[in-house]
Scaffold this motif. Structure first.
Motif, short mmCIF file in Angstrom:
data_model
loop_
_atom_site.label_atom_id
_atom_site.label_comp_id
_atom_site.label_asym_id
_atom_site.label_seq_id
_atom_site.Cartn_x
_atom_site.Cartn_y
_atom_site.Cartn_z
N ASN A 1 66.04 52.57 36.18
CA ASN A 1 65.01 52.56 37.20
C ASN A 1 63.66 52.39 36.52
OD1 ASN A 1 63.22 52.99 39.27
ND2 ASN A 1 63.83 55.10 39.68
N MET A 2 63.04 51.26 36.69
CA MET A 2 61.78 50.98 36.02
C MET A 2 60.57 51.20 36.92
SD MET A 2 63.15 50.29 33.21
CE MET A 2 61.66 50.00 32.30
N ASN A 3 60.79 51.85 38.09
CA ASN A 3 59.68 52.13 38.99
C ASN A 3 58.82 53.27 38.44
OD1 ASN A 3 60.51 50.20 40.92
ND2 ASN A 3 62.02 51.64 41.71
N SER A 4 57.55 53.23 38.75
CA SER A 4 56.64 54.28 38.32
C SER A 4 56.66 55.44 39.32
CB SER A 4 55.21 53.75 38.23
OG SER A 4 55.13 52.66 37.34
N LEU A 5 56.55 56.66 38.79
CA LEU A 5 56.37 57.81 39.68
C LEU A 5 54.93 57.82 40.19
CD1 LEU A 5 58.13 60.79 37.89
CD2 LEU A 5 58.65 59.92 40.16
N PRO A 6 54.73 58.03 41.48
CA PRO A 6 53.36 58.16 41.97
C PRO A 6 52.66 59.33 41.29
CG PRO A 6 54.90 57.88 43.80
CD PRO A 6 55.72 58.09 42.56
N GLU A 7 51.36 59.24 41.12
CA GLU A 7 50.61 60.29 40.44
C GLU A 7 50.81 61.63 41.12
OE1 GLU A 7 45.99 61.12 39.04
OE2 GLU A 7 46.63 59.11 39.65
N ASP A 8 51.04 62.67 40.29
CA ASP A 8 51.20 64.06 40.72
C ASP A 8 52.51 64.34 41.47
OD1 ASP A 8 48.76 64.56 39.59
OD2 ASP A 8 47.65 64.40 41.46
N VAL A 9 53.42 63.38 41.50
CA VAL A 9 54.73 63.62 42.11
C VAL A 9 55.65 64.28 41.09
CG1 VAL A 9 56.82 62.52 43.00
CG2 VAL A 9 54.57 61.79 43.81
N ILE A 10 56.33 65.35 41.49
CA ILE A 10 57.26 66.05 40.62
C ILE A 10 58.68 65.64 41.00
CG2 ILE A 10 58.11 68.30 39.87
CD1 ILE A 10 55.41 69.47 40.56
N PRO A 11 59.46 65.08 40.07
CA PRO A 11 60.83 64.69 40.42
C PRO A 11 61.68 65.92 40.73
CG PRO A 11 60.44 64.46 38.06
CD PRO A 11 59.12 64.76 38.68
N CYS B 1 55.99 63.14 33.70
CA CYS B 1 55.38 62.28 32.68
C CYS B 1 54.15 61.57 33.24
CB CYS B 1 56.39 61.25 32.20
SG CYS B 1 57.99 61.94 31.76
N ASN B 2 54.13 61.35 34.56
CA ASN B 2 53.03 60.65 35.21
C ASN B 2 51.74 61.46 35.22
OD1 ASN B 2 54.87 62.16 36.86
ND2 ASN B 2 53.67 61.59 38.65
N TYR B 3 51.80 62.75 34.87
CA TYR B 3 50.56 63.51 34.73
C TYR B 3 49.74 63.01 33.55
CZ TYR B 3 51.71 67.18 38.17
OH TYR B 3 51.98 67.88 39.31
N CYS B 4 50.41 62.57 32.51
CA CYS B 4 49.73 62.11 31.29
C CYS B 4 49.83 60.60 31.09
CB CYS B 4 50.30 62.83 30.07
SG CYS B 4 50.21 64.63 30.14
N HIS B 5 50.99 60.04 31.41
CA HIS B 5 51.22 58.60 31.24
C HIS B 5 51.13 57.94 32.61
CE1 HIS B 5 52.72 59.15 27.09
NE2 HIS B 5 53.28 60.25 27.56
N LYS B 6 50.02 57.32 32.89
CA LYS B 6 49.80 56.76 34.22
C LYS B 6 50.00 55.25 34.21
CE LYS B 6 46.48 60.45 35.18
NZ LYS B 6 47.43 61.25 35.91
#
Length: 324
Positions: free
Chosen positions: A139-149, A179-184
């Motif tokens: 899955n190469m989709n990005s997590l939206p910012e501040d979303v917790i899996p 990871c999206n908290y730091c890697h956006k």
């Protein structure tokens, strides 16, 4: 560079043909000790493949080939300095085809990785072309910012980057796979997910109190003043206290090599000619070993020798342990 790790991936097939090393990117500089190796096989190799053996130094990993798979991935540890990843394809008649990729693990804390040759540089993996090749399995989709899996395995980062949290003390964002908290995903394919430089901008978004205290001190330690927290701390996980990259004494003496003898420059103490800086209990912090940070603040201080608690005279720091 003498410290070379050879990573060898050995394929045994009938009627061999070519293959492609998808990852790592050639001549890339790595800071982390893990690298993901990904190799793509052509159709005839998939049909005739028997076994896959992956060797890293003296260790190896072997599994049977799956006729439904055309890509195989495995994570490896790499050492400071140059690492050569070699892929050897062997057909039924013993004929070999070889490909190799060189990468460089760089850190100011390891002499083996000082001054990488000019051919090595930052090369970002998450480009559109690379992601398109991985999307069949990942899955190469990005997590939206501040979303917790909901769970680690539901993070799109987990399948490739799970070794980053394998050490004893995982950092909260990594442990929770946010990871999206730091890697956006900043929308630029050539630097997707890269943290800003210097990294303190990202670190201080959570560690606000530390920023306010440290940056208002009279003397600020080099890594702190330049915002390079990741010189000393691993933002993913660590085997050592405070997410450090090495034990405290080893970490400090990576830069302050003149103190590596294990004794202090001051004379006249009871344990010998010099004051010890390791191997003794810390009287001011029960249960802890006496180390550099027992006396010196590694981030900032109002005293010129970076003494703890902003002591303004040498004798006061001594009285932390030698109370009279």
């Amino acid at each position: 560079m003498n410290n070379i790790t050879w990573l060898t991936v050995l394929f045994i097939f009938s009627f061999s043909s070519a293959f492609e090393i998808l990852s790592p990117v050639k001549n890339r500089i790595y800071e982390e000790e893990f690298v993901s190796v990904s190799v793509k096989l052509l159709e005839e190799e998939i049909e005739n493949g028997l076994t896959l053996e992956i060797k890293v130094g003296q260790s190896y990993f072997m599994f049977g080939m799956d006729p439904k798979r055309d890509v195989y991935c495995k994570s490896f540890k790499i050492k400071p300095g140059k690492n050569v990843i070699q892929v050897i394809y062997t057909d039924q008649n013993g004929k070999e085809k070889r490909k190799s990729v060189e990468i460089f693990r760089y850190s100011l804390l390891y002499r083996e990785s000082e001054e990488p040759p000019s051919r090595f540089g930052e090369k970002f993996f998450h480009t559109k072309s690379n992601e398109d090749r991985c999307a069949k399995c990942h899955n190469m989709n990005s997590l939206p910012e501040d979303v917790i899996p909901p769970s680690a395995k539901e993070s799109p980062c987990y399948s490739c980057h799970k070794p980053l949290t394998s050490r004893k003390k995982p950092h909260a964002p990594s442990e929770n796979w946010v990871c999206n908290y730091c890697h956006k995903d900043v929308g630029m394919s050539y630097m997707k997910y890269e943290t800003p430089f210097p990294i303190a901008e990202t670190c201080f978004s959570c560690h606000e109190t530390e920023e306010r205290i440290w940056m208002n001190k009279k003397y600020v330690h080099g890594p702190t003043s330049t915002g390079q927290c990741n010189i000393c701390h691993n933002p993913h996980s660590s085997d050592f206290i405070f997410f450090l990259k090495k034990p405290i004494f080893d970490l400090c003496t990576s830069c302050h090599a003149e103190k590596a003898s294990g004794v202090h420059v001051l004379a006249g103490f009871v344990f010998g000619k010099f004051h010890p800086v390791r191997g003794r209990p810390d009287p001011s912090r029960p249960g802890r070993e006496l180390v550099c940070s027992s006396c010196h603040n590694p981030h900032a201080s109002n005293y010129r020798f970076m003494f703890n608690h902003d002591y303004t005279g040498d004798r006061y720091i001594c009285q932390m342990c030698h109370k009279k």
